[in-house]
Scaffold this active site. Structure first.
Site, PDB file in Angstrom:
ATOM      1  N   SER A  19       0.617  -1.180   0.132  1.00  0.00           N
ATOM      2  CA  SER A  19      -0.013  -0.358  -0.309  1.00  0.00           C
ATOM      3  C   SER A  19       0.911   0.958   0.391  1.00  0.00           C
ATOM      4  O   SER A  19      -0.374   2.553   0.066  1.00  0.00           O
ATOM      5  CB  SER A  19      -1.266  -0.164   1.258  1.00  0.00           C
ATOM      6  OG  SER A  19      -0.258  -0.403   2.503  1.00  0.00           O
ATOM      7  N   THR A  20       3.056   1.376   0.499  1.00  0.00           N
ATOM      8  CA  THR A  20       2.665   2.028  -0.032  1.00  0.00           C
ATOM      9  C   THR A  20       3.606   2.509  -1.100  1.00  0.00           C
ATOM     10  O   THR A  20       3.683   3.686  -1.721  1.00  0.00           O
ATOM     11  CB  THR A  20       4.246   2.502   1.317  1.00  0.00           C
ATOM     12  OG1 THR A  20       4.007   1.439   1.945  1.00  0.00           O
ATOM     13  CG2 THR A  20       5.187   3.136   1.213  1.00  0.00           C
ATOM     14  N   ASP A  35      10.991  -0.501  -2.859  1.00  0.00           N
ATOM     15  CA  ASP A  35       9.895  -1.148  -2.342  1.00  0.00           C
ATOM     16  C   ASP A  35       9.444  -0.843  -0.710  1.00  0.00           C
ATOM     17  O   ASP A  35       9.576  -0.004  -0.117  1.00  0.00           O
ATOM     18  CB  ASP A  35      10.108  -3.595  -2.035  1.00  0.00           C
ATOM     19  CG  ASP A  35       8.896  -4.013  -2.036  1.00  0.00           C
ATOM     20  OD1 ASP A  35       8.133  -3.511  -1.880  1.00  0.00           O
ATOM     21  OD2 ASP A  35       9.425  -4.769  -2.690  1.00  0.00           O
ATOM     22  N   GLY A  51       1.883  -9.652   1.323  1.00  0.00           N
ATOM     23  CA  GLY A  51       0.963  -9.335   0.788  1.00  0.00           C
ATOM     24  C   GLY A  51       1.232 -10.446  -0.341  1.00  0.00           C
ATOM     25  O   GLY A  51       0.832 -10.717  -1.728  1.00  0.00           O
ATOM     26  N   GLU A  74       9.754 -10.300  -4.880  1.00  0.00           N
ATOM     27  CA  GLU A  74      10.619  -8.890  -4.030  1.00  0.00           C
ATOM     28  C   GLU A  74      12.187  -9.174  -4.254  1.00  0.00           C
ATOM     29  O   GLU A  74      12.599  -8.021  -4.204  1.00  0.00           O
ATOM     30  CB  GLU A  74       9.808  -8.447  -2.889  1.00  0.00           C
ATOM     31  CG  GLU A  74       8.133  -7.977  -3.393  1.00  0.00           C
ATOM     32  CD  GLU A  74       7.883  -7.237  -1.722  1.00  0.00           C
ATOM     33  OE1 GLU A  74       6.062  -7.086  -2.291  1.00  0.00           O
ATOM     34  OE2 GLU A  74       7.952  -8.328  -1.250  1.00  0.00           O
TER      35      GLU A  74
HETATM   36  O1  LIG Z   1       3.624  -9.225   0.004  1.00  0.00           O
HETATM   37  C1  LIG Z   1       3.705  -7.983   0.222  1.00  0.00           C
HETATM   38  C2  LIG Z   1       5.531  -6.874   0.421  1.00  0.00           C
HETATM   39  O2  LIG Z   1       6.150  -7.338   1.154  1.00  0.00           O
HETATM   40  C3  LIG Z   1       5.004  -5.681   0.733  1.00  0.00           C
HETATM   41  O3  LIG Z   1       5.984  -4.626   0.354  1.00  0.00           O
HETATM   42  C4  LIG Z   1       4.710  -5.398   2.593  1.00  0.00           C
HETATM   43  O4  LIG Z   1       3.369  -6.444   2.996  1.00  0.00           O
HETATM   44  C5  LIG Z   1       4.070  -3.917   3.121  1.00  0.00           C
HETATM   45  O5  LIG Z   1       3.076  -3.718   2.731  1.00  0.00           O
HETATM   46  P1  LIG Z   1       2.397  -1.754   2.955  1.00  0.00           P
HETATM   47  O6  LIG Z   1       3.528  -1.333   2.730  1.00  0.00           O
HETATM   48  O7  LIG Z   1       1.585  -2.152   2.155  1.00  0.00           O
HETATM   49  O8  LIG Z   1       2.471  -2.407   4.133  1.00  0.00           O
END
Ligand SMILES: O=C[C@H](O)[C@H](O)[C@H](O)COP(=O)(O)O
Length: 289
Positions: free
Chosen positions: A67-68, A121, A137, A143
């Site tokens: 989400s970022t 990321d 996610g 990644e």
């Molecule tokens: O599998 C998902 C990834 O590693 C995301 O980068 C991680 O979960 C962070 O996501 P968010 O920015 O939504 O906290």
């Protein structure tokens, strides 16, 4: 080198042009004033990291998941079509591929571009040594490939993700991607050999059955106690040795820097300096590093 100050617009940037369909499937990004404190923190981290690390000479750029990351893409788009026309963007999964396409950026893949200038990321949590948990996610396999392929790997997150030891605020555990037919064996290994008795198969929310990754695999979430999480590299190596494990969502000693947006508008930066030492500093709200 001083970091530039970050100019956060209070009006929305131009909506990305869709090359894929007339109806974009990702939501447009609202103006700053309407964002929650957490969303503002994510955007601040993302904008600061892009301003510092996505430079005109960078032509191959890895785009992470979560989400970022939409704020990362938003800031890259704002650098202008002239700069972006000669760049190629490599996604870490379905979500970031859609982001790239819907933002009218050039899409590539890591098999065409095994060397990436910069990958940015998100992270589920980042410790005092820049180790992180990723895979909330279920995207951590791709990644990690893009993190390893990158000359520079940068993390962006809100202030809740900035911890001394992994597992402090992010409690579901370490995400582990496994081939489906081996999941029960790996779960048993986690419970009885690896010291994670509460490891579980991640179940889907709007689908019956387990979460299936972009690679067709299952995800196990394995919590470890605080003592174990002080040595994430050791845990990562032991899990990775289990047959059936495809990748572990512990990224150890991979990131060069992490940017955390704070509630007061400042940004905390953890970065690797000489001899692997990690330095932490704060960029004041609207200020200089
Ligand atoms: O599998 C998902 C990834 O590693 C995301 O980068 C991680 O979960 C962070 O996501 P968010 O920015 O939504 O906290």
């Amino acid at each position: 080198m001083p970091l530039p100050s970050v100019d956060i617009p209070t009006t929305p940037l131009a909506r990305p042009v869709s090359m894929a369909s007339a109806t974009p499937i990702s939501p447009s990004i609202p103006p700053l004033a309407t964002l929650s404190a957490i969303e503002q923190s994510k955007r601040l981290a993302a904008y600061t990291a892009v301003d510092k690390h996505i430079l005109p000479e960078h032509k191959v750029i890895g785009i992470g998941s979560g989400s970022t990351v939409p704020y990362v893409v938003e800031r890259i788009v704002s650098q202008g079509a002239e700069l972006n026309k000669d760049r190629v963007f490599i996604p870490t999964g379905f979500q970031s591929k859609e982001l790239i396409v819907l933002s009218a950026l050039n899409l590539g893949d890591v098999d065409q571009y095994p060397t990436i200038d910069v990958t940015i990321d998100g992270a589920d949590e980042v410790d005092h040594e820049l180790n992180c948990i990723k895979g909330g996610g279920a995207c951590h396999l791709r990644e990690k490939v893009l993190a390893e392929a990158a000359k520079t790997f940068i993390l962006v997150a809100d202030y809740r993700k900035n911890v001394k030891y992994l597992g402090t605020n992010f409690t579901p555990g370490v995400p582990i991607e496994v081939v489906p037919f081996a999941y029960a064996k790996v779960l048993q290994n986690m419970h009885h050999i690896l010291g994670s008795p509460r490891a579980t198969l991640r179940m889907a929310v709007a689908k019956a059955g387990p979460v299936v990754s972009d690679n067709g695999n299952f995800i196990i979430d394995a919590p470890f106690d605080n003592g174990q999480m002080k040595e994430p590299l050791g845990i990562m190596a032991r899990i990775k040795m289990l047959t059936g494990v495809v990748e572990v969502g512990l990224f150890c000693h991979m990131a060069q820097a992490a940017y955390f947006g704070n509630q007061d508008g400042s940004v905390t930066v953890k970065r690797k300096v000489e001899k692997g030492k990690i330095e932490e500093a704060v960029i004041a709200a609207g200020g200089q590093f």
